[in-house]
Design a protein around this motif. Structure first.
Motif, PDB file in Angstrom:
ATOM      1  N   GLY A  95    -117.960  32.454 -72.051  1.00 46.64           N
ATOM      2  CA  GLY A  95    -117.240  33.235 -73.052  1.00 46.64           C
ATOM      3  C   GLY A  95    -115.760  33.310 -72.747  1.00 46.64           C
ATOM      4  O   GLY A  95    -114.904  33.153 -73.633  1.00 46.64           O
ATOM      5  N   ALA A  96    -115.419  33.519 -71.469  1.00 47.04           N
ATOM      6  CA  ALA A  96    -114.015  33.599 -71.081  1.00 47.04           C
ATOM      7  C   ALA A  96    -113.309  32.261 -71.294  1.00 47.04           C
ATOM      8  O   ALA A  96    -112.198  32.199 -71.840  1.00 47.04           O
ATOM      9  CB  ALA A  96    -113.899  34.033 -69.619  1.00 47.04           C
ATOM     10  N   ALA A  97    -113.941  31.152 -70.860  1.00 44.67           N
ATOM     11  CA  ALA A  97    -113.325  29.831 -71.021  1.00 44.67           C
ATOM     12  C   ALA A  97    -113.138  29.483 -72.488  1.00 44.67           C
ATOM     13  O   ALA A  97    -112.128  28.877 -72.879  1.00 44.67           O
ATOM     14  CB  ALA A  97    -114.176  28.775 -70.322  1.00 44.67           C
ATOM     15  N   ASP A  98    -114.087  29.865 -73.316  1.00 45.94           N
ATOM     16  CA  ASP A  98    -113.992  29.563 -74.746  1.00 45.94           C
ATOM     17  C   ASP A  98    -112.879  30.367 -75.413  1.00 45.94           C
ATOM     18  O   ASP A  98    -112.153  29.852 -76.273  1.00 45.94           O
ATOM     19  CB  ASP A  98    -115.331  29.832 -75.429  1.00 45.94           C
ATOM     20  N   LEU A 105    -114.569  25.130 -76.749  1.00 45.26           N
ATOM     21  CA  LEU A 105    -115.514  24.758 -75.700  1.00 45.26           C
ATOM     22  C   LEU A 105    -116.768  24.135 -76.310  1.00 45.26           C
ATOM     23  O   LEU A 105    -117.358  24.667 -77.248  1.00 45.26           O
ATOM     24  CB  LEU A 105    -115.889  25.990 -74.886  1.00 45.26           C
ATOM     25  N   GLN A 106    -117.172  22.992 -75.757  1.00 45.66           N
ATOM     26  CA  GLN A 106    -118.417  22.310 -76.127  1.00 45.66           C
ATOM     27  C   GLN A 106    -119.226  22.183 -74.834  1.00 45.66           C
ATOM     28  O   GLN A 106    -118.953  21.319 -74.008  1.00 45.66           O
ATOM     29  CB  GLN A 106    -118.129  20.937 -76.725  1.00 45.66           C
ATOM     30  N   LEU A 107    -120.208  23.042 -74.672  1.00 48.44           N
ATOM     31  CA  LEU A 107    -120.857  23.188 -73.370  1.00 48.44           C
ATOM     32  C   LEU A 107    -122.147  22.375 -73.315  1.00 48.44           C
ATOM     33  O   LEU A 107    -123.147  22.719 -73.940  1.00 48.44           O
ATOM     34  CB  LEU A 107    -121.141  24.666 -73.110  1.00 48.44           C
ATOM     35  N   GLY A 108    -122.113  21.274 -72.561  1.00 48.11           N
ATOM     36  CA  GLY A 108    -123.293  20.446 -72.374  1.00 48.11           C
ATOM     37  C   GLY A 108    -124.082  20.899 -71.166  1.00 48.11           C
ATOM     38  O   GLY A 108    -123.545  21.030 -70.070  1.00 48.11           O
ATOM     39  N   ILE A 109    -125.364  21.137 -71.352  1.00 52.83           N
ATOM     40  CA  ILE A 109    -126.236  21.620 -70.288  1.00 52.83           C
ATOM     41  C   ILE A 109    -127.507  20.773 -70.265  1.00 52.83           C
ATOM     42  O   ILE A 109    -127.799  20.043 -71.212  1.00 52.83           O
ATOM     43  CB  ILE A 109    -126.590  23.111 -70.470  1.00 52.83           C
ATOM     44  N   SER A 110    -128.269  20.873 -69.171  1.00 50.69           N
ATOM     45  CA  SER A 110    -129.503  20.110 -69.077  1.00 50.69           C
ATOM     46  C   SER A 110    -130.310  20.593 -67.882  1.00 50.69           C
ATOM     47  O   SER A 110    -129.894  21.510 -67.180  1.00 50.69           O
ATOM     48  CB  SER A 110    -129.199  18.616 -68.957  1.00 50.69           C
ATOM     49  N   ARG A 111    -131.450  19.942 -67.640  1.00 48.06           N
ATOM     50  CA  ARG A 111    -132.256  20.281 -66.468  1.00 48.06           C
ATOM     51  C   ARG A 111    -131.746  19.558 -65.237  1.00 48.06           C
ATOM     52  O   ARG A 111    -132.223  19.750 -64.142  1.00 48.06           O
ATOM     53  CB  ARG A 111    -133.732  19.980 -66.684  1.00 48.06           C
ATOM     54  N   GLY A 112    -130.728  18.698 -65.392  1.00 40.93           N
ATOM     55  CA  GLY A 112    -130.110  18.082 -64.238  1.00 40.93           C
ATOM     56  C   GLY A 112    -130.535  16.652 -64.006  1.00 40.93           C
ATOM     57  O   GLY A 112    -131.316  16.071 -64.758  1.00 40.93           O
ATOM     58  N   SER A 113    -130.007  16.069 -62.932  1.00 45.62           N
ATOM     59  CA  SER A 113    -130.242  14.669 -62.591  1.00 45.62           C
ATOM     60  C   SER A 113    -130.634  14.587 -61.122  1.00 45.62           C
ATOM     61  O   SER A 113    -130.644  15.594 -60.416  1.00 45.62           O
ATOM     62  CB  SER A 113    -128.949  13.880 -62.846  1.00 45.62           C
ATOM     63  N   LEU A 148    -128.487  35.235 -74.765  1.00 44.28           N
ATOM     64  CA  LEU A 148    -127.310  36.026 -74.414  1.00 44.28           C
ATOM     65  C   LEU A 148    -126.110  35.668 -75.289  1.00 44.28           C
ATOM     66  O   LEU A 148    -125.309  36.538 -75.654  1.00 44.28           O
ATOM     67  CB  LEU A 148    -126.958  35.818 -72.945  1.00 44.28           C
ATOM     68  N   LEU A 149    -125.984  34.387 -75.632  1.00 39.21           N
ATOM     69  CA  LEU A 149    -124.833  33.939 -76.412  1.00 39.21           C
ATOM     70  C   LEU A 149    -124.892  34.376 -77.871  1.00 39.21           C
ATOM     71  O   LEU A 149    -123.918  34.196 -78.604  1.00 39.21           O
ATOM     72  CB  LEU A 149    -124.696  32.417 -76.326  1.00 39.21           C
ATOM     73  N   ARG A 150    -126.005  34.946 -78.282  1.00 41.02           N
ATOM     74  CA  ARG A 150    -126.052  35.515 -79.634  1.00 41.02           C
ATOM     75  C   ARG A 150    -125.232  36.791 -79.746  1.00 41.02           C
ATOM     76  O   ARG A 150    -124.902  37.249 -80.841  1.00 41.02           O
ATOM     77  CB  ARG A 150    -127.504  35.781 -80.045  1.00 41.02           C
ATOM     78  N   GLY A 151    -124.934  37.388 -78.601  1.00 47.26           N
ATOM     79  CA  GLY A 151    -124.062  38.559 -78.610  1.00 47.26           C
ATOM     80  C   GLY A 151    -124.731  39.856 -79.000  1.00 47.26           C
ATOM     81  O   GLY A 151    -124.051  40.824 -79.359  1.00 47.26           O
ATOM     82  N   SER A 176    -117.703  35.415 -77.152  1.00 49.05           N
ATOM     83  CA  SER A 176    -116.930  34.485 -77.983  1.00 49.05           C
ATOM     84  C   SER A 176    -117.765  34.066 -79.188  1.00 49.05           C
ATOM     85  O   SER A 176    -118.795  33.393 -79.041  1.00 49.05           O
ATOM     86  CB  SER A 176    -116.510  33.261 -77.174  1.00 49.05           C
ATOM     87  N   GLU A 177    -117.337  34.464 -80.334  1.00 57.27           N
ATOM     88  CA  GLU A 177    -118.036  34.166 -81.587  1.00 57.27           C
ATOM     89  C   GLU A 177    -118.138  32.657 -81.788  1.00 57.27           C
ATOM     90  O   GLU A 177    -117.174  31.921 -81.620  1.00 57.27           O
ATOM     91  CB  GLU A 177    -117.271  34.778 -82.761  1.00 57.27           C
ATOM     92  N   GLY A 178    -119.339  32.182 -82.114  1.00 57.03           N
ATOM     93  CA  GLY A 178    -119.534  30.773 -82.442  1.00 57.03           C
ATOM     94  C   GLY A 178    -119.890  29.879 -81.282  1.00 57.03           C
ATOM     95  O   GLY A 178    -120.262  28.716 -81.487  1.00 57.03           O
ATOM     96  N   LEU A 179    -119.799  30.373 -80.046  1.00 60.51           N
ATOM     97  CA  LEU A 179    -120.100  29.521 -78.898  1.00 60.51           C
ATOM     98  C   LEU A 179    -121.561  29.093 -78.889  1.00 60.51           C
ATOM     99  O   LEU A 179    -121.878  27.971 -78.477  1.00 60.51           O
ATOM    100  CB  LEU A 179    -119.741  30.250 -77.595  1.00 60.51           C
ATOM    101  N   ARG A 180    -122.440  29.953 -79.361  1.00 56.88           N
ATOM    102  CA  ARG A 180    -123.874  29.606 -79.390  1.00 56.88           C
ATOM    103  C   ARG A 180    -124.121  28.299 -80.152  1.00 56.88           C
ATOM    104  O   ARG A 180    -125.028  27.530 -79.804  1.00 56.88           O
ATOM    105  CB  ARG A 180    -124.662  30.765 -80.024  1.00 56.88           C
TER     106      ARG A 180
END
Length: 340
Positions: A95-98, A105-113, A148-151, A176-180
């Motif tokens: 939220g702070a970075a966005d 911010l376009q936050l890419g996440i995953s279960r990892g490599s 959580l990102l729904r606010g 941050s509105e819209g980050l979700r």
């Protein structure tokens, strides 16, 4: 118009041949490259996250710095390993970075490599629940983050708070509105792409995926994108999803390009095992004169199906050369393919 950005793995090594000999070099040059890419007209500055390695790891200080130094370019990750993440702390950081970036911010996440160490997430304090795999744990962390990102408020306020509270249950701040809607899932298989679609996440598909059919990499990746979009439609989401693919693409326009990448022009897909069970296919790199490159790229079904292309850059060659790599694609290749 296709969005074109870069993806940096953020390597450093003390070798005299490297332009990034320390973590500080890599971080500061990452910021400089994002600024340069924005000036060239690129659309995104994305960074890989690896723990226990001489590569970029904790992404949010870097994302905040890039957001503060730029004004238009998207800034993001591809990807953060959710097995390592506290989704509550992550929601605050994101939220702070966005907010610093003004909603870019376009936050890419995953279960990892595959990791540098054995079960590295255990050192971060996370253990799968009974009957749960580490991949399940990463997806569970993801679902908590998305909630959580729904606010929406969820925490009971203290009747004697240090500061006055708004009425009702409290949410995490800053919000941050819209980050979700700007969360992306890095899917290694068709099944996880479908899962991401059902949860309303955008799709990131990298340069490797599970080998599920034996077909060429770009064909399998295009099949994955189609499965994702079908699942998105079936889920009834009202907005259009976004899809990115990553590629190593080098336009050979001078002698230095040919010295670095001229021998890569005959590259092909590779098949191997990323762990004891998972057979994976690794996509080829592209390196050729612009006219040849255009002929090759027009046949890539996954690039055609995606709205965003992330160019993996050799960050150890320095900011100036990587800016040249990006500019060469934007100038000599993208317009002929209708991407610009």
């Amino acid at each position: 118009m296709k969005k074109i950005g870069f993806l940096s793995f953020g390597h450093w090594t003390p070798s005299p041949q490297s332009q990034t000999r320390s973590a500080g070099d890599t971080l500061l040059q990452s910021i400089d490259l994002a600024v340069a890419a924005e000036q060239l007209g690129a659309d995104g500055a994305y960074f890989r996250v690896h723990h226990f390695a001489r590569q970029l790891a904790s992404p949010f200080p870097l994302l905040a710095a890039v957001g503060a130094k730029t004004s238009r370019i998207e800034t993001g990750t591809a990807v953060i390993d959710m097995r390592y993440e506290n989704p509550f702390y992550m929601a605050e950081d994101a939220g702070a970075a966005d907010l610093i970036a003004g909603g870019r911010l376009q936050l890419g996440i995953s279960r990892g490599s595959p990791e540098q160490v054995i079960d590295g997430w255990r050192h971060f304090g996370y253990t799968p629940m009974e009957g749960e795999s580490d991949a399940d744990m990463g997806r569970r962390h993801t679902e908590v983050l998305l909630d959580l990102l729904r606010g929406e408020g969820f925490a009971q306020p203290n009747p004697r708070p240090m500061f006055p509270n708004p009425p009702g249950l409290l949410r995490l701040e800053p919000y941050s509105e819209g980050l979700r809607e700007r969360i992306w899932w890095g899917a290694g298989s068709n099944a996880t792409a479908v899962w991401a679609a059902k949860l309303g996440m955008n799709l990131q598909s990298s340069t490797l995926k599970d080998d599920e059919s034996g077909l060429p990499f770009h064909v399998q990746q295009a099949d994955q994108i189609r499965a994702y979009r079908e699942a998105w439609k079936e889920a009834g989401h009202t907005r259009e999803p976004r899809v990115s693919v990553s590629r190593s693409i080098f336009a050979l326009v001078n002698d230095l390009d040919r010295a670095y990448f001229g021998s890569s022009g005959k590259d092909s897909d590779k098949v191997g095992f990323i762990d004891e069970k998972t057979r994976a296919i690794f996509g080829r790199s592209y390196a050729a004169e612009p006219d040849v490159l255009i002929e090759e790229l027009v046949k890539d079904e996954a690039i055609a199906a995606a709205d965003t292309l992330l160019l993996t850059v050799p960050n150890q060659l320095g900011v100036d050369y990587n800016a040249h790599v990006i500019e060469s694609i934007l100038t000599h290749v993208a317009p002929a393919l209708g991407w610009r």
